[in-house]
Structures are given as C-alpha cells and as structure tokens.
Enzyme design. Structure first.
Site, PDB file in Angstrom:
ATOM      1  N   MET A  30      40.964  56.312   4.312  1.00 14.22           N
ATOM      2  CA  MET A  30      42.225  56.144   5.024  1.00 14.22           C
ATOM      3  C   MET A  30      42.665  57.442   5.691  1.00 14.22           C
ATOM      4  SD  MET A  30      45.919  55.046   3.374  1.00 14.22           S
ATOM      5  CE  MET A  30      45.944  56.454   2.260  1.00 14.22           C
ATOM      6  N   GLN A 105      38.690  54.320   0.463  1.00 17.17           N
ATOM      7  CA  GLN A 105      38.583  52.894   0.754  1.00 17.17           C
ATOM      8  C   GLN A 105      37.244  52.531   1.400  1.00 17.17           C
ATOM      9  OE1 GLN A 105      42.043  52.205   3.239  1.00 17.17           O
ATOM     10  NE2 GLN A 105      40.917  52.551   5.128  1.00 17.17           N
ATOM     11  N   ASP A 222      43.045  62.482  -9.885  1.00 23.49           N
ATOM     12  CA  ASP A 222      43.337  61.741  -8.661  1.00 23.49           C
ATOM     13  C   ASP A 222      44.793  61.280  -8.637  1.00 23.49           C
ATOM     14  OD1 ASP A 222      43.280  60.073  -6.391  1.00 23.49           O
ATOM     15  OD2 ASP A 222      41.196  59.518  -6.787  1.00 23.49           O
ATOM     16  N   HIS A 278      42.062  63.672  -5.320  1.00 26.68           N
ATOM     17  CA  HIS A 278      41.321  62.683  -4.544  1.00 26.68           C
ATOM     18  C   HIS A 278      40.373  63.332  -3.537  1.00 26.68           C
ATOM     19  CE1 HIS A 278      40.657  58.659  -3.100  1.00 26.68           C
ATOM     20  NE2 HIS A 278      40.999  58.975  -1.878  1.00 26.68           N
TER      21      HIS A 278
END
Length: 296
Positions: A30, A105, A222, A278
């Site tokens: 994303m 994603q 994360d 992340h």
C-alpha cells in the site's frame, strides 16, 4: 568409465551450471509502486546483484507509476489480481516458472495469483508482513495525506458497506472478528481467497499445494498489521479482539480447506520472524534468510 560416459557427465554438469536462475516476480504494498528507486527498485537491484543473471519483474498495476500507486487503494483486488495474472502469463521470461515476493498487501495478492493462476507455475512464494487473515485496524496509512483521509473516512463509514467494499482495497481484506458471518458473506476478496465460504473452491487448495515453499515473514514490532500475527495466518479468536491464536489453532488450518495443514505436513510451510516495524529489514537479513535459501 568410458570416454562416452565422461563426456556425457561433463555435458550434464555444463548444462546444470549454465542453467539460468529462476525469475522473480515482486508485488509492492500500500502506498508504494513497482519501481521507486528507494523501495522496490532497490530490492530489484539487490536481487540482480546477488543472483547473477536473474530476471526480476516488479508488477505495475495500471499503465504508470501514479496509476499503480492509486490502484493499491482504489482498484478492486480481484481486478488487480486478474491484471497481474495476464501480465505474468504474457511475459516470455516467466514461462518456465518463477519465484514470487509479496510485500505487505502484495503478499496476499500474490497468494491469490498462486491459487487462481497456476500457469506459469509459481515455485516459491515469500510474503513480508502480509495480511493473510486480514486486518482489524489500520493505525497507519502509507500514502499521501489526501488519499489517507479518504481511506480513513471510508473505513469509518463501514468496511462492509457495499460501496466501500467495491471502492476501497483495504476494506476487501478487513476482518472483523466480532462480525464473522458478515465478513464471510460480504468480503469481496479475503473471505473468498481464504476459502471461508460455505462452498469451498477445491482448486485453491490444489494450486496452493503446488508451491515448493510458502514462506511467511512476520515483523515482531509491526505497528501496521493489526494483529501482526496475520502475517503468519494467526488471528483473533472469533467473538473478541484481544486474544490472538496461532495459525495451528484456527479453522483455516484445523479444517484445512486452504491446504496450509498439508503444506506444513509436507515441510513446505516456513514461518520467519524478524525484529523491526513493518517491512523494516536489512539487506543482510534478506540475503541470508531469503535470497540464499530460496532464490539461488
């Protein structure tokens, strides 16, 4: 040993040593795009450095970097996966098979490619901070301020509203453990690709089990993926949003309608964990744990 046998053996060794490395397909996360020099571009360059002669295809969904970035927010995932399948099938360099690396994603999107489009064959699938059981929260939005405001407002309006499901990518892998039945009925992407409908798609299980390895990377700190264990197919025990159970205690594993239990039994399911937030990993870690093990 005869001369003919020696010659044949030398030819075989030469053929093996001259074999081109397995190509790699990448799909970004994303707010990113296929080709930014400090993200996917840098990883592509490192792979080409580490694996001599490797062909790397970083997927661009749309016809420009800008479209690719926006499509990561607003293009229905099924349409993105279909476009990815078409581009992979049309790429002559991938016809013998390829390894796949999905970031955030892009991880569950590439898993959808493996399950829906088995030709050309995906060999190893490695996902980094993927949301395989979805997310129940989006504390950070990686995108421009304007785009992130739209995303937040749509999710606040209702992730399972038909308009939001049809127009917001992140809503299509939104998984509310307090509304499990609604999720199963309404989710346009995740409930399907995880085979959670009453009628199971047997080809999803069959195709996923064709992988040589499924490697799931979770980031121990994360703050983007909620819960972070979704990267390992773990998720909240249904009916609450406090206690997270590991993959092996979830129905997707115990009932094995996706094939993960079989992959595990066959020694083809690997779960890795690395420190950091992340997608925060070092090149040294990537080379040691991924490139040298699965891509060479």
């Amino acid at each position: 040993m005869t001369l003919a046998v020696i010659v044949a053996a030398l030819l075989l060794v030469t053929a093996v040593s001259a074999k081109e490395p397995t190509p790699v397909v990448m799909w970004h996360g994303m707010g990113d795009s296929c080709c930014l020099p400090f993200s996917m571009g840098a990883i592509k360059e490192e792979l080409e450095k580490q694996v001599a002669g490797v062909y790397v295809r970083s997927l661009e969904i749309g016809s420009s970097v800008i479209q690719d970035t926006l499509n990561g927010f607003f293009m229905p995932i099924d349409a993105q996966v279909e476009e990815a399948c078409q581009k992979i099938a049309a790429d002559e360099s991938l016809q013998g098979g390829y390894n796949a690396m999905g970031f955030s994603q892009g991880g569950q999107f590439l898993r959808a490619v493996a399950q829906r489009c088995p030709s050309p064959p995906m060999k190893n699938l490695i996902t980094f901070g993927g949301q395989h059981q979805g997310v129940f929260g989006l504390p950070h939005c990686l995108g421009t301020k304007g785009v992130c405001e739209v995303v937040k407002k749509l999710l606040d309006y209702g992730a399972y509203e038909s308009f939001v499901q049809s127009h917001l990518v992140q809503a299509q892998y939104w998984h509310d453990p307090l509304k499990q039945q609604q999720y199963v009925e309404v989710s346009q992407f995740l409930a399907d690709i995880n085979n959670e409908r009453d009628v199971k798609n047997e080809t999803y299980k069959e195709n996923l089990n064709k992988l040589e390895n499924l490697v799931l990377v979770m980031f121990s700190n994360d703050t983007m993926v909620v819960p972070r264990e979704s990267s390992h197919f773990g998720f909240y025990a249904l009916g609450q949003d406090q206690v997270v159970v590991p993959l092996q205690q979830t129905p997707i594993y115990t009932e094995d309608y996706l094939g993960l239990k079989q992959l595990d039994a066959d020694g083809k399911l690997t779960m890795l964990e690395t420190e950091g937030d992340h997608l925060q990993f070092s090149i040294d870690w990537l080379v040691e744990n991924i490139v040298n093990v699965y891509l060479k």
